[in-house]
Scaffold this active site. Sequence first.
Site, PDB file in Angstrom:
ATOM      1  N   ARG A 142       1.134  -1.369   0.073  1.00  0.00           N
ATOM      2  CA  ARG A 142      -0.130   0.300   0.167  1.00  0.00           C
ATOM      3  C   ARG A 142       0.904   1.377  -0.046  1.00  0.00           C
ATOM      4  O   ARG A 142       2.181   1.310   0.300  1.00  0.00           O
ATOM      5  CB  ARG A 142      -0.724   0.342   1.257  1.00  0.00           C
ATOM      6  CG  ARG A 142      -2.420  -0.753   0.923  1.00  0.00           C
ATOM      7  CD  ARG A 142      -2.697  -0.893   2.264  1.00  0.00           C
ATOM      8  NE  ARG A 142      -2.228  -1.329   2.980  1.00  0.00           N
ATOM      9  CZ  ARG A 142      -2.174  -1.889   4.603  1.00  0.00           C
ATOM     10  NH1 ARG A 142      -3.650  -1.698   5.223  1.00  0.00           N
ATOM     11  NH2 ARG A 142      -1.388  -2.057   6.132  1.00  0.00           N
ATOM     12  N   LYS A 192       2.689   2.195   7.349  1.00  0.00           N
ATOM     13  CA  LYS A 192       3.439   1.178   8.358  1.00  0.00           C
ATOM     14  C   LYS A 192       3.804   1.542   9.439  1.00  0.00           C
ATOM     15  O   LYS A 192       4.541   2.470   8.960  1.00  0.00           O
ATOM     16  CB  LYS A 192       3.700  -0.070   7.727  1.00  0.00           C
ATOM     17  CG  LYS A 192       2.796  -1.188   6.917  1.00  0.00           C
ATOM     18  CD  LYS A 192       1.682  -1.990   7.630  1.00  0.00           C
ATOM     19  CE  LYS A 192       2.157  -3.030   8.608  1.00  0.00           C
ATOM     20  NZ  LYS A 192       0.505  -3.919   9.304  1.00  0.00           N
ATOM     21  N   TYR A 200      -0.406   4.267  10.610  1.00  0.00           N
ATOM     22  CA  TYR A 200      -0.413   3.228  11.476  1.00  0.00           C
ATOM     23  C   TYR A 200       0.584   2.897  12.934  1.00  0.00           C
ATOM     24  O   TYR A 200       1.826   2.541  12.265  1.00  0.00           O
ATOM     25  CB  TYR A 200      -1.055   1.476  11.215  1.00  0.00           C
ATOM     26  CG  TYR A 200      -2.088   2.080  10.241  1.00  0.00           C
ATOM     27  CD1 TYR A 200      -3.208   1.958  10.852  1.00  0.00           C
ATOM     28  CD2 TYR A 200      -2.311   1.066   9.345  1.00  0.00           C
ATOM     29  CE1 TYR A 200      -4.743   1.645  10.718  1.00  0.00           C
ATOM     30  CE2 TYR A 200      -2.957   1.560   8.343  1.00  0.00           C
ATOM     31  CZ  TYR A 200      -5.012   1.854   9.056  1.00  0.00           C
ATOM     32  OH  TYR A 200      -6.155   1.283   9.021  1.00  0.00           O
ATOM     33  N   HIS A 237       0.188   0.598  16.183  1.00  0.00           N
ATOM     34  CA  HIS A 237      -0.004  -0.671  17.473  1.00  0.00           C
ATOM     35  C   HIS A 237       1.309  -0.589  18.621  1.00  0.00           C
ATOM     36  O   HIS A 237       2.244  -1.534  18.554  1.00  0.00           O
ATOM     37  CB  HIS A 237       0.077  -1.721  16.038  1.00  0.00           C
ATOM     38  CG  HIS A 237      -0.775  -1.364  15.327  1.00  0.00           C
ATOM     39  ND1 HIS A 237      -2.515  -1.790  15.797  1.00  0.00           N
ATOM     40  CD2 HIS A 237      -1.138  -1.334  13.808  1.00  0.00           C
ATOM     41  CE1 HIS A 237      -3.521  -2.146  15.070  1.00  0.00           C
ATOM     42  NE2 HIS A 237      -2.408  -1.428  13.577  1.00  0.00           N
ATOM     43  N   ASP A 269      -6.305 -12.046  13.836  1.00  0.00           N
ATOM     44  CA  ASP A 269      -5.380 -10.223  14.997  1.00  0.00           C
ATOM     45  C   ASP A 269      -5.623 -10.454  16.073  1.00  0.00           C
ATOM     46  O   ASP A 269      -4.968  -9.237  17.273  1.00  0.00           O
ATOM     47  CB  ASP A 269      -5.218  -9.089  13.825  1.00  0.00           C
ATOM     48  CG  ASP A 269      -6.685  -8.443  14.413  1.00  0.00           C
ATOM     49  OD1 ASP A 269      -8.350  -9.085  14.720  1.00  0.00           O
ATOM     50  OD2 ASP A 269      -6.955  -7.423  13.395  1.00  0.00           O
TER      51      ASP A 269
HETATM   52  N1  NAD Z   1      -7.952  -9.933   9.816  1.00  0.00           N
HETATM   53  C1  NAD Z   1      -7.777  -9.108   9.557  1.00  0.00           C
HETATM   54  O1  NAD Z   1      -6.938  -8.487   7.780  1.00  0.00           O
HETATM   55  C2  NAD Z   1      -8.593  -8.124   9.971  1.00  0.00           C
HETATM   56  C3  NAD Z   1      -8.528  -6.222   9.348  1.00  0.00           C
HETATM   57  C4  NAD Z   1      -9.717  -5.931   9.856  1.00  0.00           C
HETATM   58  C5  NAD Z   1     -10.020  -6.023  10.821  1.00  0.00           C
HETATM   59  N2  NAD Z   1     -10.019  -6.877  11.509  1.00  0.00           N
HETATM   60  C6  NAD Z   1     -10.607  -7.404  13.035  1.00  0.00           C
HETATM   61  O2  NAD Z   1     -11.461  -7.523  12.856  1.00  0.00           O
HETATM   62  C7  NAD Z   1     -12.444  -7.770  14.223  1.00  0.00           C
HETATM   63  C8  NAD Z   1     -13.311  -7.307  13.846  1.00  0.00           C
HETATM   64  O3  NAD Z   1     -13.362  -5.589  13.560  1.00  0.00           O
HETATM   65  P1  NAD Z   1     -14.463  -4.721  12.974  1.00  0.00           P
HETATM   66  O4  NAD Z   1     -14.119  -3.883  12.951  1.00  0.00           O
HETATM   67  O5  NAD Z   1     -15.666  -5.589  13.127  1.00  0.00           O
HETATM   68  O6  NAD Z   1     -14.888  -5.296  14.641  1.00  0.00           O
HETATM   69  P2  NAD Z   1     -16.687  -4.736  15.667  1.00  0.00           P
HETATM   70  O7  NAD Z   1     -16.203  -3.680  16.995  1.00  0.00           O
HETATM   71  O8  NAD Z   1     -17.065  -3.525  14.565  1.00  0.00           O
HETATM   72  O9  NAD Z   1     -18.219  -5.351  15.915  1.00  0.00           O
HETATM   73  C9  NAD Z   1     -17.378  -6.530  16.646  1.00  0.00           C
HETATM   74  C10 NAD Z   1     -18.672  -7.203  16.846  1.00  0.00           C
HETATM   75  O10 NAD Z   1     -18.503  -8.030  17.772  1.00  0.00           O
HETATM   76  C11 NAD Z   1     -19.655  -8.589  18.664  1.00  0.00           C
HETATM   77  N3  NAD Z   1     -19.431  -9.065  19.195  1.00  0.00           N
HETATM   78  C12 NAD Z   1     -18.844  -9.240  20.537  1.00  0.00           C
HETATM   79  N4  NAD Z   1     -18.526 -10.171  21.479  1.00  0.00           N
HETATM   80  C13 NAD Z   1     -19.207 -11.267  20.190  1.00  0.00           C
HETATM   81  C14 NAD Z   1     -19.642 -12.569  20.985  1.00  0.00           C
HETATM   82  N5  NAD Z   1     -19.871 -12.924  21.872  1.00  0.00           N
HETATM   83  N6  NAD Z   1     -20.582 -13.062  20.134  1.00  0.00           N
HETATM   84  C15 NAD Z   1     -20.800 -12.006  18.979  1.00  0.00           C
HETATM   85  N7  NAD Z   1     -20.141 -10.815  19.119  1.00  0.00           N
HETATM   86  C16 NAD Z   1     -19.995 -10.261  19.507  1.00  0.00           C
HETATM   87  C17 NAD Z   1     -19.395  -7.163  19.618  1.00  0.00           C
HETATM   88  O11 NAD Z   1     -20.979  -6.667  20.152  1.00  0.00           O
HETATM   89  C18 NAD Z   1     -19.837  -5.776  17.426  1.00  0.00           C
HETATM   90  O12 NAD Z   1     -20.542  -5.792  17.393  1.00  0.00           O
HETATM   91  C19 NAD Z   1     -11.232  -7.488  14.766  1.00  0.00           C
HETATM   92  O13 NAD Z   1     -10.688  -7.916  14.778  1.00  0.00           O
HETATM   93  C20 NAD Z   1     -10.699  -6.875  13.865  1.00  0.00           C
HETATM   94  O14 NAD Z   1      -8.952  -6.467  14.577  1.00  0.00           O
HETATM   95  C21 NAD Z   1      -8.337  -8.221  10.718  1.00  0.00           C
END
Ligand code: NAD
Length: 376
Positions: free
Chosen positions: A15, A74, A93, A95, A269
């Site tokens: 990126r 990054k 970013y 972290h 993550d």
């Molecule tokens: N792997 C990747 O490349 C990547 C990229 C972007 C985001 N992420 C990760 O994805 C995850 C989600 O991110 P987001 O932006 O959607 O977060 P968000 O806060 O918008 O949504 C998370 C949701 O999880 C729900 N939740 C909490 N506990 C729960 C449970 N026990 N059962 C069901 N739902 C539950 C919350 O109520 C909320 O609606 C984060 O860990 C973020 O870091 C990973």
Amino acid sequence: MIVGVPREIKTGEQRVALTPAGAHALTEHGHRVLVEETAGLGSGIRDEEYAAAGAVLGSVERVWAEAEMIVKVKDPVPPEYGRLRAGQVLFTYLHLAAVPDLARQLATAGVVAIGYETVERADGSLPLLTPMSEVAGRLAVQEGAFYLGRAHGGRGILLSGVPGVPRGNVVILGAGTVGVNAAKAAVGSGADVSVLDVNLDRLRHLDDLFAGRLVTLASNTFNVNQVVQRADLLVGAVLIAGARAPVLVDQSMVARMKPGAVIVDVAVDQGGCIATIHPTTLDDPVYRVSDVVHYGVANMPALVPRTSTFALANATLPYALELADRGAVGAVRSNPALARGVNVWRGRIVHHGVAEALGESPMPLDACLAAGDRDV
Ligand SMILES: NC(=O)c1ccc[n+]([C@@H]2O[C@H](COP(=O)([O-])OP(=O)(O)OC[C@H]3O[C@@H](n4cnc5c(N)ncnc54)[C@H](O)[C@@H]3O)[C@@H](O)[C@H]2O)c1
């Protein structure tokens, strides 16, 4: 202000922090934009496109030496540490809580370091993380559909089905940004979709949004256990801010899933919400446990750097413009979301989470500003 955009050199990062539209906006505001040669190539942006938008192309040395503000994607890596200059603003970013050594480097260098992931609005939303969650959510279904292909280790299921053959079943755990975007992609592909969350307001929102085209369910062990056994594709998308992801699917539930089903745990993550997930890379994204394909890529947006670059830059540009127009002091004074993003201010650790990781007390930003630092 002179705004510098270096080429990202962290392994696998394709990126770039600014698009030609961003370069155009900054120059229109009277700033000078210095872009490192070939910085945009990984995202399919040519040097000439930046030049046509008013940017000056230059060497890496020139960009870091002349820029008053560096806009990156990054966190800086060791070859970049020596290029940081006192008083320079670094907007990227970071972290830092996970890499305390870098926090010390930034403090020693005397920069003003503002982390995208810590820019926070009054309602608690994180505007510079949202675009990457949008990308990851939609990509989760695209990648899941790919691995459901028999030749890729999956059950050999077409998510849409065809007339006379049922649709594939997609279960999404979590109805936040990742979950909603996964739901959009899954419903759009014609799959049979269920979404679970503990927050009923989130489920109400999805129910309205999709007007009956998916099933919403309260997230509890009983319901999770039932839906997981029917899933062809299971997407993990839960988050509890600041904590490890809760494990909602244990090993025995994975063992009862259909052979060749696919798990894409986007929450990997934060530790993941499936007991059997571990982080993987784009070079080697999947592995099998109990005959279920596991996809645990921790940086999914890197698979689609062009889309991710434009999505990220759309969100960061208004803040970059504010920093350039007002200077760092003026911008953090006028914009509380940006003020919350400050991690390090000219030698002092300001962000509480970063200070905690370093075993120090944070210095309040107001105290830094009152200390009479000259405008940067
Ligand atoms: N792997 C990747 O490349 C990547 C990229 C972007 C985001 N992420 C990760 O994805 C995850 C989600 O991110 P987001 O932006 O959607 O977060 P968000 O806060 O918008 O949504 C998370 C949701 O999880 C729900 N939740 C909490 N506990 C729960 C449970 N026990 N059962 C069901 N739902 C539950 C919350 O109520 C909320 O609606 C984060 O860990 C973020 O870091 C990973």
